[in-house]
Write a protein that holds these residues in place. Structure first.
Motif, PDB file in Angstrom:
ATOM      1  N   LEU A  95     -28.676  14.405 -12.858  1.00 49.25           N
ATOM      2  CA  LEU A  95     -29.069  15.679 -12.211  1.00 49.25           C
ATOM      3  C   LEU A  95     -29.374  15.479 -10.734  1.00 49.25           C
ATOM      4  CD1 LEU A  95     -31.321  17.421 -14.875  1.00 49.25           C
ATOM      5  CD2 LEU A  95     -29.171  18.272 -13.951  1.00 49.25           C
ATOM      6  N   ALA A  96     -30.102  14.403 -10.476  1.00 49.78           N
ATOM      7  CA  ALA A  96     -30.457  14.110  -9.078  1.00 49.78           C
ATOM      8  C   ALA A  96     -29.209  13.846  -8.257  1.00 49.78           C
ATOM      9  CB  ALA A  96     -31.394  12.906  -9.022  1.00 49.78           C
ATOM     10  N   MET A 128     -26.221  14.901  -8.934  1.00 47.26           N
ATOM     11  CA  MET A 128     -25.498  16.167  -8.733  1.00 47.26           C
ATOM     12  C   MET A 128     -26.151  17.013  -7.637  1.00 47.26           C
ATOM     13  SD  MET A 128     -24.535  17.169 -12.619  1.00 47.26           S
ATOM     14  CE  MET A 128     -24.051  18.830 -12.296  1.00 47.26           C
ATOM     15  N   GLY A 129     -27.470  16.993  -7.689  1.00 43.65           N
ATOM     16  CA  GLY A 129     -28.209  17.749  -6.661  1.00 43.65           C
ATOM     17  C   GLY A 129     -27.912  17.224  -5.270  1.00 43.65           C
ATOM     18  N   LEU A 130     -27.920  15.891  -5.212  1.00 42.37           N
ATOM     19  CA  LEU A 130     -27.630  15.275  -3.911  1.00 42.37           C
ATOM     20  C   LEU A 130     -26.211  15.595  -3.440  1.00 42.37           C
ATOM     21  CD1 LEU A 130     -29.307  11.761  -4.124  1.00 42.37           C
ATOM     22  CD2 LEU A 130     -29.742  13.539  -2.424  1.00 42.37           C
ATOM     23  N   ILE A 170     -24.429  18.198  -4.299  1.00 50.12           N
ATOM     24  CA  ILE A 170     -24.365  19.613  -3.857  1.00 50.12           C
ATOM     25  C   ILE A 170     -24.957  19.759  -2.459  1.00 50.12           C
ATOM     26  CG2 ILE A 170     -25.292  21.940  -4.320  1.00 50.12           C
ATOM     27  CD1 ILE A 170     -25.015  21.176  -7.354  1.00 50.12           C
ATOM     28  N   LEU A 171     -26.081  19.050  -2.305  1.00 55.20           N
ATOM     29  CA  LEU A 171     -26.753  19.097  -1.000  1.00 55.20           C
ATOM     30  C   LEU A 171     -25.840  18.545   0.103  1.00 55.20           C
ATOM     31  CD1 LEU A 171     -29.675  20.066  -0.500  1.00 55.20           C
ATOM     32  CD2 LEU A 171     -30.298  17.674  -0.198  1.00 55.20           C
ATOM     33  N   THR A 195     -23.013  20.975   0.704  1.00 58.35           N
ATOM     34  CA  THR A 195     -23.535  22.124   1.479  1.00 58.35           C
ATOM     35  C   THR A 195     -23.775  21.704   2.933  1.00 58.35           C
ATOM     36  OG1 THR A 195     -24.711  22.735  -0.528  1.00 58.35           O
ATOM     37  CG2 THR A 195     -25.274  23.957   1.453  1.00 58.35           C
TER      38      THR A 195
END
Lengths: 581, 146
Positions: free
Chosen positions: B25-26, B28-30, B32-33, B36
């Protein structure tokens, strides 16, 4: 074993000490926090304005966007003065590497010597120095291609004069701050200057606007274009002929005024010496007198030319007719003085027309005395003497004449002022008065600005009637008397003001120059004022030449200048001749 | 064997699907970040580039305006009275007339012919008749040129 390895429980005093230390630490932190918060409060709240301003100053920069100064045009639309953008070359001295090499590369582009460029670059040991002002786009491109280090090109504007020094004193001078200092540039500065704008933008460290930063533009409002009544061709003719006349007479200075008698529009105003826009010492102290417009700002004693006004008063009041005779004995004692003619002739009865033809001071003085101060000065007023003309040029002089009761009044003043002595008028006032005779008796207000057009400004000026100075009948009679002056010849030779083929009306004048101690006998002003064609006047020309050496007489010096100007104008106006020659 | 495999697949319970771990999850978050951020940076950079392009074009535009104004000045100088007079004197050898002569205007009626004008003879008139007629047919006055 377990007990032996476990640390001993702190005793009460140790615990207190630790707590005390903790409290001290907390107190220090709290104290620091309070100080910090206080400082933050001081910066953010108390000194907010100051720091906000400092930050804004650091990140934001305001640049003034200068407004384009309006163009001044001649009556036919020719630009006489226009502001044109150029570029200026600056150098940061300490960043210029090889000064000699840079000077050698720049000199041919700037059109100056290598020595000159080098001396400018060496004029300072540090900081910025202007190398050249007013580079054309081509020259600026060539400088850019050199890629010299330490040099910067900045946009600048310069007032340019496509017609050279034509009508220079009427146009006037613009100071380095862009403010009009004289002439139309000064009188209509508010109309011409426009309103500068400003650009606020976030800047990077090189003071360049950040492309994605915030910016705001307050656009400038350009100045309005102004169109004068000055006709470029007539102005050129007037300037050329005046220069020739002043040079031939070895005179100190000269003035020519050309008016349209039907409207009062100033068609030309020429002066010698004249202001030269390309003079590198334009703003030097010795050039300051040239900022004046002598036709409206300088007064003089008109002399015999003023007899036209006295004669108009006599005719209009019905006291005389052109054929009325007067005894001209060569001198006339009145009150405390004696009036004498400039040229002595045997005593004889002469008509009023002959008074003008021979320019008899005695005849004019007799008429003035018969008219009396009320009637004579009443006509001085009617012709606009002693009052400003209202022309749109700064420093319009009102002139003066002495009335009974004025300090120093003597009854002799009445006789003297009848032939133009003791009266102070501007050349423009005199031309306007004669224009009233030419147009049938209507005094018109002279004007030099025909229209102004620009953002938020649009106006047009037309002829303005001041008053009916004399009746059309009197104007016709006086015109015929003035025609007789030009046609008259004592020695059989034609007058120098005569133009073959045309009936011309005019009058000569020769006056002495008044000084604080009396009249300077060795310095005279020669003048001539006339109009043509006499029956349908298209123009009035006044010629005034000061402190001449060749001959003191207006007939010898000013009349030929008038004739040369008038002849060219008659061709220019396509005025049909009165007779074939 | 194929049937047993299908049976196994069909029989696979839904709960057996792997749950994303916190690490994933982390990551993936990274990711996405990062994406972006990259999009933002590329957009910002594109805007900045466009901004600088606009600034360059504006500078270019100002240069052309300057050049245009300077050319206008050159035209005005070339049309100035002094320049025209200089050109007329030096290139065309023109000068002011030494004397202006005014000819008498013709009296009402015919303009008298110049003194050196030879009137055409009858023969010449007859010879010019056909051309005059042809001129009339073309809609022109006979003998009058354009």
């Amino acid at each position: 074993m377990t007990e032996s390895t476990r640390p001993a429980a702190p005793r009460g005093s140790q615990l207190d000490e630790r707590r005390w230390r903790l409290y001290v630490l907390l107190a220090i932190i709290a104290g620091c926090s309070v100080v910090l918060a206080g400082k933050l409060f001081y910066i953010q709240v108390v000194e907010h304005e100051r720091y906000a301003a400092l930050a804004a100053q650091e990140h934001w920069q305001r640049e003034v966007i200068p407004a384009r100064r309006g163009v001044i045009r001649a009556a036919d639309g020719r630009p006489l003065a226009a502001t044109v953008p150029f570029e200026a070359l600056y150098a940061t001295v300490e960043r210029v590497g090889d000064v000699r090499k840079a000077a050698e590369q720049l000199a041919p582009i700037l059109g100056v010597s290598t020595f000159e460029v080098e001396s400018r670059l060496r004029s300072k040991t540090s900081g910025s120095v202007m190398v050249h002002y007013g580079l054309t786009a081509d020259a600026a491109d060539r400088v850019r291609q050199l890629r010299l280090s330490g040099f910067t090109l900045r946009p600048v504007t310069r007032r340019s004069y496509p017609e050279g020094n034509l009508a220079s004193q009427v146009l006037g001078v613009v100071g380095v701050d862009g403010y009009g200092l004289s002439g139309v540039e000064s009188a209509l500065n508010d109309v011409l200057a426009g309103k500068p704008g400003a650009e606020w933008a976030e800047r990077d460290t090189d003071r360049e606007a950040i492309a994605i930063g915030t910016w705001q533009i307050d656009p400038p409002t350009d100045g309005a274009d102004v169109t004068l009544t000055i006709d470029a061709y007539i102005q050129q003719v007037a300037e050329r002929e005046l220069a020739a006349g002043v040079s031939a007479a070895q005179a100190k200075s000269g003035t020519v005024v050309v008016l349209d008698p039907r409207t009062g529009a100033v068609l030309a105003m020429a002066f010698r010496p004249a202001l030269a826009f390309d003079d590198p010492n334009l703003f030097a102290e010795e050039n300051k007198p040239l900022f004046r417009v002598p036709a409206v700002q300088d007064t003089y004693e008109p002399g015999s030319v003023f007899k036209i006004v006295t004669m108009a008063a006599g005719l209009e009041t019905g006291i005389i007719a052109p054929e009325t005779q007067v005894m001209d004995s060569g001198s006339f004692r009145f009150a405390s003085g004696t009036v004498r003619n400039a040229v002595q002739r045997p005593p004889e009865m002469i008509t009023m027309t002959q008074v003008l033809q021979r320019s008899s001071n005695v005849g004019a003085a007799h008429l003035g005395v018969i008219l009396g101060p009320d009637r004579l000065f009443g006509y001085f007023d009617r012709f606009g003497f002693g009052r400003k003309t209202g022309i749109e040029l700064g420093g319009d002089e009102s002139g003066s004449y002495r009335r009974p009761g004025a300090p120093g009044w003597d009854d002799y003043d009445l006789a003297a002022q009848s032939f133009g002595q003791g009266v102070a008028v501007t050349p423009l006032q005199m031309a306007v008065a004669v224009a009233a005779v030419a147009n049938g008796g209507t005094l018109m207000q002279p004007y030099v600005v025909a229209s102004a057009r620009g953002p938020g400004v649009e106006w047009r000026r037309g002829p303005t009637i001041v008053r009916q100075a004399i009746s059309p009948r009197t104007a016709r009679q006086l015109t015929e008397m003035m025609v007789a002056v030009v046609e008259y010849s004592e020695d059989g030779k034609p007058r120098l003001s005569k133009i073959p083929g045309y009936r011309v009306a005019g009058k000569t004048g020769t006056s002495e120059i008044a000084t604080p101690t009396g009249y300077a006998r060795d310095r005279t002003i020669a003048s001539f004022v006339g109009f043509a064609p006499a029956d349908d006047p298209r123009f009035v020309v006044l010629v005034k030449i000061d402190e001449l050496k060749s001959s003191p007489w207006g007939e010898q010096v000013a009349a030929p200048v008038f004739a040369r100007i008038a002849q060219q104008l008659l061709v220019y106006f396509r005025a049909p001749p009165d007779s074939a020659q | 064997m194929a049937s047993s495999a299908r049976a196994y697949a069909l029989g696979r319970p839904a709960v057996a699907r792997a749950r994303p771990t916190p690490g994933l999850l982390a990551a993936m978050g990274l990711a996405i970040l990062a994406i972006t951020g990259l999009i933002y940076i590329s957009q910002t950079s594109s805007v900045a580039n466009t901004g600088y392009d606009i600034a360059a074009l504006q500078a270019q535009r100002e240069q052309w305006i300057r050049r245009n104004d300077q050319l206008r000045l050159e035209i005005a100088k070339a049309q100035s009275l002094a320049h025209v007079e200089r050109e007329a004197k030096t290139r065309l050898n023109m000068g002011p007339p030494a004397r202006i002569v005014y000819a008498p205007p013709p009296s009402a009626g015919r303009i008298p012919p110049p003194a050196d004008f030879d009137a055409p003879t009858l023969g010449e008139r007859l010879a010019s008749l056909p051309s005059a007629v042809a001129g009339l047919l073309r809609g022109r006055a006979g003998g009058v040129g354009d």
